[in-house]
Design a protein around this motif. Structure first.
Motif, PDB file in Angstrom:
ATOM      1  N   THR A 234       0.829  -1.207   0.000  1.00  0.00           N
ATOM      2  CA  THR A 234       0.000   0.000   0.000  1.00  0.00           C
ATOM      3  C   THR A 234       0.861   1.254   0.000  1.00  0.00           C
ATOM      4  O   THR A 234       0.529   2.262  -0.644  1.00  0.00           O
ATOM      5  CB  THR A 234      -0.933   0.001   1.221  1.00  0.00           C
ATOM      6  OG1 THR A 234      -1.746  -1.176   1.206  1.00  0.00           O
ATOM      7  CG2 THR A 234      -1.831   1.228   1.220  1.00  0.00           C
ATOM      8  N   ARG A 236       3.572   1.466  -1.402  1.00  0.00           N
ATOM      9  CA  ARG A 236       4.275   1.444  -2.693  1.00  0.00           C
ATOM     10  C   ARG A 236       5.785   1.311  -2.552  1.00  0.00           C
ATOM     11  O   ARG A 236       6.541   1.806  -3.385  1.00  0.00           O
ATOM     12  CB  ARG A 236       3.916   2.684  -3.519  1.00  0.00           C
ATOM     13  CG  ARG A 236       2.429   2.772  -3.843  1.00  0.00           C
ATOM     14  CD  ARG A 236       2.119   3.910  -4.767  1.00  0.00           C
ATOM     15  NE  ARG A 236       0.681   3.931  -5.076  1.00  0.00           N
ATOM     16  CZ  ARG A 236       0.097   4.814  -5.900  1.00  0.00           C
ATOM     17  NH1 ARG A 236       0.853   5.748  -6.486  1.00  0.00           N
ATOM     18  NH2 ARG A 236      -1.201   4.757  -6.119  1.00  0.00           N
ATOM     19  N   GLN A 239       6.039  -3.424  -5.546  1.00  0.00           N
ATOM     20  CA  GLN A 239       4.914  -3.581  -6.451  1.00  0.00           C
ATOM     21  C   GLN A 239       4.850  -5.023  -6.928  1.00  0.00           C
ATOM     22  O   GLN A 239       5.882  -5.637  -7.211  1.00  0.00           O
ATOM     23  CB  GLN A 239       5.031  -2.634  -7.651  1.00  0.00           C
ATOM     24  CG  GLN A 239       4.909  -1.160  -7.280  1.00  0.00           C
ATOM     25  CD  GLN A 239       4.908  -0.261  -8.507  1.00  0.00           C
ATOM     26  OE1 GLN A 239       5.031  -0.736  -9.633  1.00  0.00           O
ATOM     27  NE2 GLN A 239       4.754   1.031  -8.292  1.00  0.00           N
ATOM     28  N   SER A 251      -2.743  -8.679  -2.792  1.00  0.00           N
ATOM     29  CA  SER A 251      -2.083  -7.663  -1.973  1.00  0.00           C
ATOM     30  C   SER A 251      -1.871  -8.124  -0.539  1.00  0.00           C
ATOM     31  O   SER A 251      -1.286  -7.384   0.269  1.00  0.00           O
ATOM     32  CB  SER A 251      -2.916  -6.380  -1.959  1.00  0.00           C
ATOM     33  OG  SER A 251      -4.131  -6.579  -1.257  1.00  0.00           O
TER      34      SER A 251
END
Length: 409
Positions: A234, A236, A239, A251
């Motif tokens: 989340t 980043r 990825q 995720s």
């Protein structure tokens, strides 16, 4: 869709006694009630903002955004019990993994049917989207219909399952959609609907839980790892762009919520060194508080169901633990269950209950019944419509369950 077994171990001083954990069925039934209600309410306009899903760019969550994680949490609650029961019936780990794989595959198949029902090109398929979806869902019902215990009916159920498999193969074979470029394309697997997402997350958590299930703290360690993975994704810092069929963890969000259910089940229902109810409840409460506190600390990463942020996961999982503790105390400890009789069939026959609104929607589209699409779409009348529709689905589910028409993956 349910992964809950009929029996669950409740620890005692002398060992473990097997009894039914009624609160799991009731928790699942209540979640199904709210899920049907909010799905129907989504088409009603003129209601307060908190009656809808929050938008992607909004940094908030509503009660509607907590329905899906509550269901994921119940999947995790049921997993240790289901695995233990299946291994008790058949100690073969190969059979266990086959069961896990088939269950996940079944959820994904049904999810893909629901996700693609509005994407088909009737001109290319030769039938309407509604007819295509009804054939596919009917095939799923026939495949996963729980057979009668009477041996004289065994042949009939085998034939029904064969017909169901043929229907599923047929709908996937004939499906065609038109891309933005005007080309023909097959099934779109990018979003497998809620059922498919549950199927992938269930399989991912199984990969972690089953090999390490004998280690008491393993589920908590996996939960921390999945939450950390979701957080760095989340933020980043890393990825991951892999399809779900290669990386079912996605995720880490859905898997972390299921694993939170596994942890809670281990604490409250597992056979371990915490035999006392008060001690188990205190530990479960501490787990819930820890998740809520961590959710507050991670709030700078955002709060969003659509973006699957860790704060959304932790807040939902923490609320799930508190809700289940309350139900467990009322239903299993105090044996007060009569108040929930109207939702128990939905909790015991979850997959069929989940599919009933879809059957109604596609059947209405097929026959051209659109009265409720044009009326009761705003304000209080719309809320009344959603309440009546939800109760109707629960009544039908109860009638079918009493007639032993049940689905189980």
């Amino acid at each position: 869709m349910s992964v809950a077994p009929s029996l669950a171990p409740t620890p005692t001083a002398a060992g473990s006694v097997t009894q039914r954990v009624v609160s799991i069925d009731i928790f699942r039934g209540l979640t199904m009630l709210v899920m049907i209600f909010v799905n129907d309410l989504a088409d009603v306009r003129g209601l307060p903002w908190w009656t809808y899903h929050a938008h992607m760019q909004q940094d908030l969550m509503t009660y509607v955004d907590m329905v899906f994680p509550f269901f994921l949490f119940i999947v995790g609650m049921s997993m240790p019990l289901a695995v233990a029961r299946r291994l008790k019936q058949n100690s073969s780990h190969a059979a266990l993994w086959l069961h896990v794989g088939l269950r996940s595959f079944g959820l994904i198949v049904l999810g893909l049917i629901l996700a693609n029902a509005e994407k088909g090109d009737p001109a290319r398929m030769g039938l309407s989207n509604a007819a295509w979806a009804l054939i596919g869902l009917t095939g799923g019902v026939l495949v996963w219909l729980v057979p009668s215990r009477e041996t004289r009916h065994a042949r009939i159920y085998r034939m029904l399952r064969i017909v169901g498999i043929l229907l599923l193969i047929a709908v996937f074979a004939i499906f065609r959609r038109t891309t933005s470029n005007g080309d023909a394309a097959w099934i779109d697997g990018s979003y497998p609907e809620i059922l498919g997402l549950i199927g992938y997350a269930y399989f991912a958590v199984s990969l972690l839980y089953i090999p390490t299930r004998r280690w008491l703290w393993a589920p908590f360690a996996w939960f921390v790892a999945l939450t950390a993975f979701c957080s760095v994704l989340t933020a980043r810092h890393i990825q991951v762009h892999l399809p779900l069929y290669i990386w079912p963890f996605h995720s880490g969000a859905s898997a972390s919520i299921i694993m939170a259910g596994v942890v809670t089940s281990t604490i409250l229902l597992g056979a371990h060194r915490w035999p006392g109810l008060r001690e188990r409840m205190f530990i479960a409460l501490g787990f819930a508080v820890a998740m809520l506190a961590t959710a507050w600390l991670l709030a700078p990463l955002g709060i969003s169901k659509i973006r699957a942020t860790p704060t959304w996961c932790l807040a939902s999982a923490g609320a799930s633990v508190l809700a289940f503790m309350l139900l467990y105390w009322i239903c299993d400890v105090r044996s007060k269950t009569r108040w929930a009789a109207f939702v128990k069939p939905a909790g015991e026959n979850t997959l069929l209950t989940y599919l009933l609104p879809d059957f109604y929607s596609y059947l209405s589209a097929l026959v051209g019944f659109a009265y409720f699409d044009r009326h009761f779409r705003t304000g209080a009348p719309g809320v009344v419509r959603a309440v009546v529709f939800t109760l109707l689905m629960l009544v039908i589910s109860g009638m079918l369950t009493r007639r032993r028409i049940r689905l189980q993956l």
